[in-house]
Design a protein around this motif. Structure first.
Motif, PDB file in Angstrom:
ATOM      1  N   PHE A 204       0.838  -1.205   0.000  1.00  0.00           N
ATOM      2  CA  PHE A 204       0.000   0.000   0.000  1.00  0.00           C
ATOM      3  C   PHE A 204       0.876   1.261   0.000  1.00  0.00           C
ATOM      4  O   PHE A 204       1.851   1.347   0.742  1.00  0.00           O
ATOM      5  N   ARG A 207      -1.245   5.753   1.642  1.00  0.00           N
ATOM      6  CA  ARG A 207      -1.498   5.857   3.087  1.00  0.00           C
ATOM      7  C   ARG A 207      -0.198   6.102   3.860  1.00  0.00           C
ATOM      8  O   ARG A 207      -0.206   6.708   4.932  1.00  0.00           O
ATOM      9  N   SER A 266      -3.519   1.163  -3.118  1.00  0.00           N
ATOM     10  CA  SER A 266      -3.693   2.516  -2.582  1.00  0.00           C
ATOM     11  C   SER A 266      -2.936   3.516  -3.462  1.00  0.00           C
ATOM     12  O   SER A 266      -2.137   4.313  -3.005  1.00  0.00           O
TER      13      SER A 266
END
Length: 364
Positions: A204, A207, A266
């Motif tokens: 990810f 984030r 993400s």
């Protein structure tokens, strides 16, 4: 006619998957259109995506009401709905799966987020979902938590395709590659073929920057804003290349084993100051996957720049992570925080989803 910019990414060895699913995109033919026109090569789903799909349309209401008469729990009703969608999507991707000889064409379905820290529960449900979907091109998503590592190994050892999700930190990613390789070794040792097993490790991105960037400002490192996630991903790719080379891996490769590709997740920019295709553009390279929401795919189609960027500026990536260390920023501690928060971010929409099913049942 200009070449589709999203399709251009595939020429650099990266597959674009869609991070979205609902019944409308399947029934309207828009998913098939994304495959044909943009070269989309797979789909990922998660509890938050299904929560949005089920609560924001009436497409699922009749099925929920029909299942309300059974003795199924709300969670069992949800998985019944989700499995139906996943089956339809895998069938749409079947041709691509066969054409790529199992290289692409996968659709991912996640185990219950309530099981994120439950090794035995995750292992059991992963096998149940695998059998329920009953398609060679499904991947079962398991969070890359500490308990998840054992579940990943055991699931791979059963010949199940696994998408390892919620990866933020490099130490954990290294453990995930070990779990995958060990699972393949277990399956092979039990006398089974391993060439059909496919897996991705979902790292990810945005984030990380959302959490780290304010800290960079405090430490006088504001010039590194928006760079830490990309630097971490590039270092993860170095780990990938090390893990899937050398005598141990070559022994498995001789039996047809496929490397567990890194998947960038993400990838939509959360900071409006950044270009909306920033994370996609920065990490295009061979033997990787990028899963992106529809808005990001549309943005890239309009103004994205496809180039082989993944292994550019590797020294700079090392330097960025060293600067964090020197400034007293513990990136491993922060990525563990993100993992913990990530579990919660999937628990909440799942609870909301189960409540929506309960509400719909009460209308019967």
């Amino acid at each position: 006619m200009a070449t589709n910019k999203v399709k251009q990414i595939h020429s650099f060895g990266q597959s674009i998957w869609l991070d979205f699913i609902d019944r409308a995109i399947i029934a309207s033919g828009n998913l098939k259109k994304l495959i044909d026109e943009d070269g989309v090569r797979g789909v990922t789903s998660n509890p938050a995506i299904f929560e949005k799909a089920i609560t924001s349309s009436s497409d699922y209401d009749a099925d929920i009401r029909k299942l309300a008469d059974s003795d199924k729990t709300n969670e069992e009703i949800f998985f019944g709905l989700a499995i139906s969608d996943i089956k339809q999507a895998t069938d749409i991707f079947k041709g691509l799966y066969e054409e790529s000889k199992g290289g692409d064409g996968y659709v991912s379905l996640e185990v219950s987020p309530f099981l994120a820290l439950d090794d035995e529960g995750t292992t059991k449900q992963a096998e149940e979902l695998w059998k329920a979907v009953d398609r060679k091109n499904v991947m079962i998503k398991i969070p890359g938590t500490k308990p998840g590592l054992s579940a990943i190994r055991k699931s791979i050892a059963k010949g199940i395709n696994i998408n390892v999700t919620l990866l933020f930190g490099l130490p954990r990613y290294k453990e995930v590659t070990e779990a995958y390789i060990s699972g393949l070794e277990d399956h092979l040792a039990a006398g089974h073929s391993i060439g059909h097993i496919s897996s991705v490790a979902s790292f990810f991105l945005s984030r990380i920057d959302v959490l780290v960037d304010p800290i960079l400002d405090e430490k006088g490192l504001g010039d590194l804003k928006g760079e830490v996630a990309i630097a971490s991903a590039k270092k993860a790719y170095e780990i990938y290349k090390q893990a899937f080379s050398g005598p141990r891996w070559e022994k498995l490769a001789a039996h047809g084993a496929q490397p567990q590709r890194l998947l960038w997740a993400s990838t939509s920019s959360k900071n409006p100051a950044f270009k909306d295709t920033k994370y996609v553009e920065a990490l295009i390279g061979p033997n990787t996957v990028d899963t992106a929401p529809l808005e990001t795919i549309e943005a890239f189609r309009d103004h994205g720049v496809a180039a082989n960027t993944l292994e550019q500026d590797l020294d700079k990536s090392t330097e960025i992570l060293n600067k964090l260390k020197t400034a007293g920023i513990d990136i491993d501690k922060l990525t563990q925080q993100l993992e913990d928060e990530g579990i919660e971010k999937f628990n909440k929409p799942f609870e909301k989803l189960l409540q929506a099913i309960e509400d719909q049942k009460s209308k019967v």
